[in-house]
Design an enzyme around this catalytic site. Structure first.
Site, PDB file in Angstrom:
ATOM      1  N   ASN A 225       1.065   4.283   1.012  1.00 31.59           N
ATOM      2  CA  ASN A 225       0.960   5.436   1.904  1.00 31.59           C
ATOM      3  C   ASN A 225       2.111   6.403   1.658  1.00 31.59           C
ATOM      4  OD1 ASN A 225      -1.172   4.028   3.230  1.00 31.59           O
ATOM      5  ND2 ASN A 225       0.395   2.819   4.259  1.00 31.59           N
TER       6      ASN A 225
ATOM      7  N   MET B 215       0.854  -1.189   0.000  1.00 33.41           N
ATOM      8  CA  MET B 215       0.000   0.000   0.000  1.00 33.41           C
ATOM      9  C   MET B 215       0.887   1.234   0.000  1.00 33.41           C
ATOM     10  SD  MET B 215      -2.895   1.537   0.037  1.00 33.41           S
ATOM     11  CE  MET B 215      -3.009   3.330   0.065  1.00 33.41           C
TER      12      MET B 215
ATOM     13  N   GLU C 139       4.593   0.941  -6.172  1.00 35.93           N
ATOM     14  CA  GLU C 139       4.252   1.775  -5.015  1.00 35.93           C
ATOM     15  C   GLU C 139       4.984   3.111  -5.053  1.00 35.93           C
ATOM     16  OE1 GLU C 139       1.730   0.730  -3.572  1.00 35.93           O
ATOM     17  OE2 GLU C 139       1.862  -1.308  -4.348  1.00 35.93           O
TER      18      GLU C 139
END
Ligand SMILES: [Zn+2]
Length: 1009
Positions: free
Chosen positions: A400, A398, A433
């Site tokens: 972030n 993920m 990512e």
């Protein structure tokens, strides 16, 4: 799907703009639920305020009277002023929002319709809607959390500063699973003070918390809300959750967040939609034996005497809630610093850091930050980037902002035992990512319906970024074709497919939009566009897009507009929006048929139609049947003969049928469309042209590019499967492979053969098929490549990928030499207890050994699975166990996987799917899946990629009438994945009825001749 497939899904998101309220759209079940929740909402007690209790009755009367008169006068005056300023403000604010997003007029109309709708009946209860009311806009959050790891709870306090956009008495924001303790609302005007709350309640169906004030909030003013709350740190992998690992025999815990797409609300009350960007200041308090991380670096750290520490993190730039993040753990790290001073740290379990498993990812991340900065010409926005390797995570990773989270298997690499494919997969996840730090985090989709835009981009850049790191891997020009394009065209050729831009009507739709169509078709469309535009213009458009929308949100039209502008500046007048809408708003893709005309004017007829595997499935779907899909197709075309190929020309095909002149064509001249397979469509030709192309491949294949050779193979197999071509054409084409020295065409062929084999592997004549493959083409080359593959210990170049591919085909289609080598390698391992099998071919060798050798080998592999500590090796061992031809062992494996904790949760699904790939286990896996559906669904239902991967994995190779009926009976009409499964099985059954005999008849003749 291949083993290499990733279950990524999670880094996510999407876009379309704005504050679009899908109002008034609620399904029947919600209407039924209304009465109940209404009762609940109404039962919230409105407590009388008691602040005035010390004032005497008399004083109250006098005071009250004076105030009433005064108020009457003032109110009348103010009302007039306000009504004027409110109108102005409302116009301004809606204008500001529109400027941020799509300028699409359809969109504006729907927004206007929604607003007027809101003003009427539904406006009274905006908490019933999917979207938050667009009345308030958060600007800044101050979030303080205390984290109690000993009992897995946390308590928090959030101050949200927000602006009123339209006057309202209601504050509606998201909460889920939070216990709200105290709520205070402050007005920020000169007479600052607490605003009285009339009532407040949680409305679970929409996961919102509603605070009704006595007084209206006014446009252009700012207010503050202060909420204290507490909750559990859940075991489930969403929101703020916990997981654990074992270090030196001792269990250690960590807590980390996963907010995308809609789980920030499980950790703190917030406006949990991507459009509501704000700045965040996070502080975390925890025992000092732990450390904490968040998107930004620690600004100040305070310890108190009782062994607790509070970390205050710097204020973030404007961002959405779904990529906010924090973690509390006791990991260690390694660090690198980029030339521009960005500090990159990789955090993981201390033993993993010590063994250097994180060094590879750290090293490539440093190079990638520089790469993206140069490519986008936009600096990385934050002072640091942490990569966090966690033992459990619902997705591969993920993105972030500044604190990206990866599941260990996608970021830790042990160079001694990791195979090339593991390294490649891991590299691509990291590249993906890091791309999102710009595409997703810096510029964020407006709403979830265009999630494909951010995911498609990141997926496309996996190939561009990996090419930068390892040019020899040939990612964008080659790998992309088999791993993305061919893969997604299988799915998107179904009548049960859907457009890549999906409307989001209800909360469950938000998870649904993260699927392979979004990722892979998105990437394929972007690649097509990049090739049409040319890289310099593509890059310029991207830079313009990022610069214009940084720290904000944007919709797909914003990007198309920037691309159109970039083209126009070069004098190329193409309306990108018009072209791309055809590809993004319609499902599926076209097959372009090119046929030479008999006339002497060198003209060809080009036609397009919607490609569907099973035309009956299309007919059965009236909505689809009535549609006549057309695309604007950038068809590249070349003509060639035995020694020469022309340069490509581009033809825009937008009608059903068109006639075009091409260069000079003699009787032996062939046509080739979709040069290097940059387009998202299939190409078919008249049979004469197919024959010429096959001849060319046999005599001198290198005239045609590697990408096109792979593309021809994929097209020819799929066109035959859908009935566009006779069944013998594909097999005739691949007979050229004995001379093929490049990996990609072999890879395309082995994927197609694998599909065909699964279709045939339970028919009586199956051996005819496998014998034809290994006796005619494979024996000689296989013996050569197999031995050299075994001799090398580290296999990472493309030529060894080829060896691996050929060896896999040889062993799986029954080549005796391959079998003998595998058996002797396993025997050697057992007797010496030393594993000398090269990591790159271990999956093939283990699987072959388990399938051919006795039960002791199965037990041996099972034992090794338990004793092995390397993550990648464990997975290969586990999958090998599914290759057994012993039903009893397969059954035992299935039961052990699901009911014991011997097999990690995320691997259980792969065990079931792999058992289903084994012809002897196919029905077993299917029955097992049906029996255990409730358990599987409750465990994996939320992790969508896993669920749909499992459903397609256990059904895609079912192909009898009886099985079709079972699938229909059990699951028809439930999840979209089941509709897809039914269609695939139906197409399999139909293929047998229509083509099986024809196929074997030709094969027999060819083998005899
Ligand atoms: Zn992503």
């Amino acid at each position: 799907e291949r083993e290499r497939e990733r279950e990524r899904g999670a880094d996510h998101e999407y876009k379309t703009h704005q504050i679009r309220h899908i109002m008034g759209i609620e399904d029947a079940s919600m209407r039924n639920g209304r009465a109940l929740s209404d009762q609940w909402a109404d039962s919230v007690v409105v407590r009388p305020r008691t602040t005035e209790q010390h004032i005497t009755v008399n004083k109250r009367l006098v005071l009250g009277f004076a105030i009433s008169i005064l108020t009457l006068i003032i109110v009348t005056a103010i009302a007039i002023t306000l009504s004027v300023s409110f109108e102005r403000c409302a116009a301004e604010s809606s204008g500001a929002l529109a400027a941020n997003g799509s300028s699409n007029s359809k969109w504006k109309q729907s927004q206007n319709a929604n607003i007027s709708h809101r003003d009427s009946e539904d406006g009274q209860q905006p908490w019933r809607h999917l979207r938050l009311p667009a009345t308030l806009r958060p600007r800044h959050y101050d979030l303080r959390l205390s984290v109690y790891m000993e009992n897995f709870t946390f308590s928090g306090e959030v101050h949200i500063e927000f602006e009123c956009v339209h006057s309202t008495k209601l504050i509606v924001l998201h909460t889920d699973r939070l216990e709200v303790d105290k709520v205070l609302v402050y007005s920020d005007s000169k007479k600052a003070g607490v605003m009285r709350i009339q009532r407040r309640f949680h409305y679970q169906p929409k996961q919102v918390y509603v605070i009704a004030l006595h007084r209206e909030m006014k446009p252009l003013r700012t207010y503050k809300i202060n909420i204290t709350f507490h909750a559990h740190i859940e075991h489930e992998l969403l929101g703020f959750f916990r997981s654990s690992y074992v270090l030196n025999g001792e269990r250690r815990f960590l807590a980390v967040t996963q907010f995308s797409p809609t789980h920030a609300r499980k950790a703190f009350p917030c406006f949990d939609e991507p459009i509501y960007k704000a700045t965040f200041r996070v502080s975390l308090k925890h025992e000092s034996s732990y450390q904490s991380l968040s998107n930004m670096p620690v600004e100040a750290s305070m310890s108190d005497e009782d062994g607790w520490v509070t970390n205050h993190f710097s204020r973030t730039p404007r961002m959405s809630t779904y990529y906010l993040a924090w973690a509390v753990c006791n990991f260690t790290y390694r660090e690198a610093v980029t030339e521009s001073g960005v500090v990159i740290r990789l955090y993981a379990r201390p033993d993993a850091i010590q063994s250097g498993s994180g060094d590879y990812a750290l090293h490539i991340t440093k190079r990638l930050l520089q790469f993206y900065q140069d490519y986008f010409k936009v600096k990385y926005s934050l002072p640091k980037l942490d990569l966090l390797a966690v033992p459990k995570h619902p997705y591969a990773a993920m993105e972030n902002w500044g604190l990206s989270v990866f599941v260990e298997q996608k970021i830790l690499l042990d160079p001694d035992v990791s195979s090339f494919s593991y390294q490649m997969e891991l590299t691509m996840v990291v590249v993906h990512e890091i791309c999102h730090q710009w595409f997703g985090d810096l510029v964020t989709p407006v709403w979830w319906e265009d999630v494909w835009l951010k995911e498609g981009f990141a997926h496309y850049f996996e190939y561009i970024g990996t090419d930068f790191l390892f040019p020899k891997w040939n990612m964008e020009k080659q790998r992309f074709l088999t791993d993305v394009l061919h893969e997604v065209m299988l799915l998107d050729g179904l009548a049960s497919s859907h457009p890549i831009s999906q409307e989001v009507f209800q909360a469950t739709d938000i998870d649904r939009v993260f699927d392979w169509i979004a990722y892979k078709k998105g990437a394929a469309l972007i690649r097509m566009l990049a090739n049409v535009m040319g890289q310099p213009l593509f890059q310029r458009g991207l830079n313009d897009y990022l610069m214009t929308h940084m720290y904000g949100n944007a919709a797909r039209d914003d990007l198309w507009n920037k691309f159109s502008e970039a083209m126009q500046r070069e004098g190329k007048d193409i309306n990108i929006t018009q072209v791309m809408d055809r590809w993004t708003l319609q499902m599926g893709y076209p097959v372009v048929t090119i046929s030479k005309n008999d006339s002497l004017d060198n003209s060809v007829t080009i036609s397009q139609e919607h490609f569907v595997y099973d035309t009956d499935a299309k007919i059965q779907n009236p909505e689809l049947f009535n549609k006549s899909f057309q695309w604007q197709i950038p068809l590249t075309l070349a003509v060639g003969n035995s020694s020469h190929i022309s340069t490509e020309t581009i033809i825009w095909v937008s009608n059903k049928t068109e006639t075009h002149r091409v260069g000079h064509m003699g009787g032996e001249t062939w046509l080739l469309g979709n040069i290097n397979q940059t387009g998202y469509f299939r190409v078919n030709y008249d049979l004469h042209n197919w024959r010429l192309l096959i001849q060319q491949l046999m005599t001198n294949s290198t005239i045609i590019s590697v990408g096109n050779r792979a593309g021809l193979i994929d097209d020819v197999f799929n066109l035959a499967r859908a009935g566009y071509l006779p069944q013998n054409v594909p097999l005739q084409m691949i007979s050229y492979l004995s001379q093929e020295t490049e990996f990609l065409p072999w890879h395309a062929a082995s994927r197609a053969l694998y599909q065909l084999d699964k279709l045939l592997d339970r028919t009586e004549d199956h051996s005819l098929f496998s014998v034809s493959l290994i006796s005619d083409q494979f024996t000689v080359c296989c013996i050569l490549t197999l031995t050299s593959a075994i001799r090398n210990t580290r296999l990472i170049s493309s030529s060894t990928e080829l060896q691996r591919e050929v060896m896999m085909l040889a062993c799986s289609f029954g080549n005796k030499h391959c079998h003998r080598q595998a058996v002797s390698l396993i025997s050697d391992w057992i007797s010496s207890n030393k594993n000398r099998i090269p990591p790159n071919v271990r999956d093939i060798v283990y699987c072959t050994g388990v399938s051919l050798m006795d039960e002791d080998v199965w037990e041996f592999i099972w034992m090794k699975f338990h004793s092995s500590t390397a993550i990648s090796e464990k997975k290969v061992l586990l999958e090998a166990l599914t290759c057994s031809d012993n039903i009893f062992l397969l059954n035992r494996l299935l039961n052990l996987s699901l009911t014991s904790d011997l097999v990690p949760d995320q691997d259980v699904i792969d065990v079931i799917i792999h058992v289903g790939r084994n012809p002897l286990g196919r029905h077993l896996a299917w029955r097992y899946f049906c029996e255990k559906w409730d358990i599987l669904n409750s465990r994996y239902g939320e992790a969508l990629f896993m669920n749909s991967k499992l459903i397609s994995g256990v059904t895609e190779f079912l192909n009898t009438e009886a099985e079709l009926n079972e699938v229909r009976l059990n699951f028809y009409k439930s999840a979209p994945a089941f509709a897809r499964a039914v269609e695939i099985v139906q197409a399999n059954v139909k293929w047998h009825i229509l083509f099986q005999q024809q196929f074997y008849r030709w094969l027999r003749k060819a083998l005899d001749g």
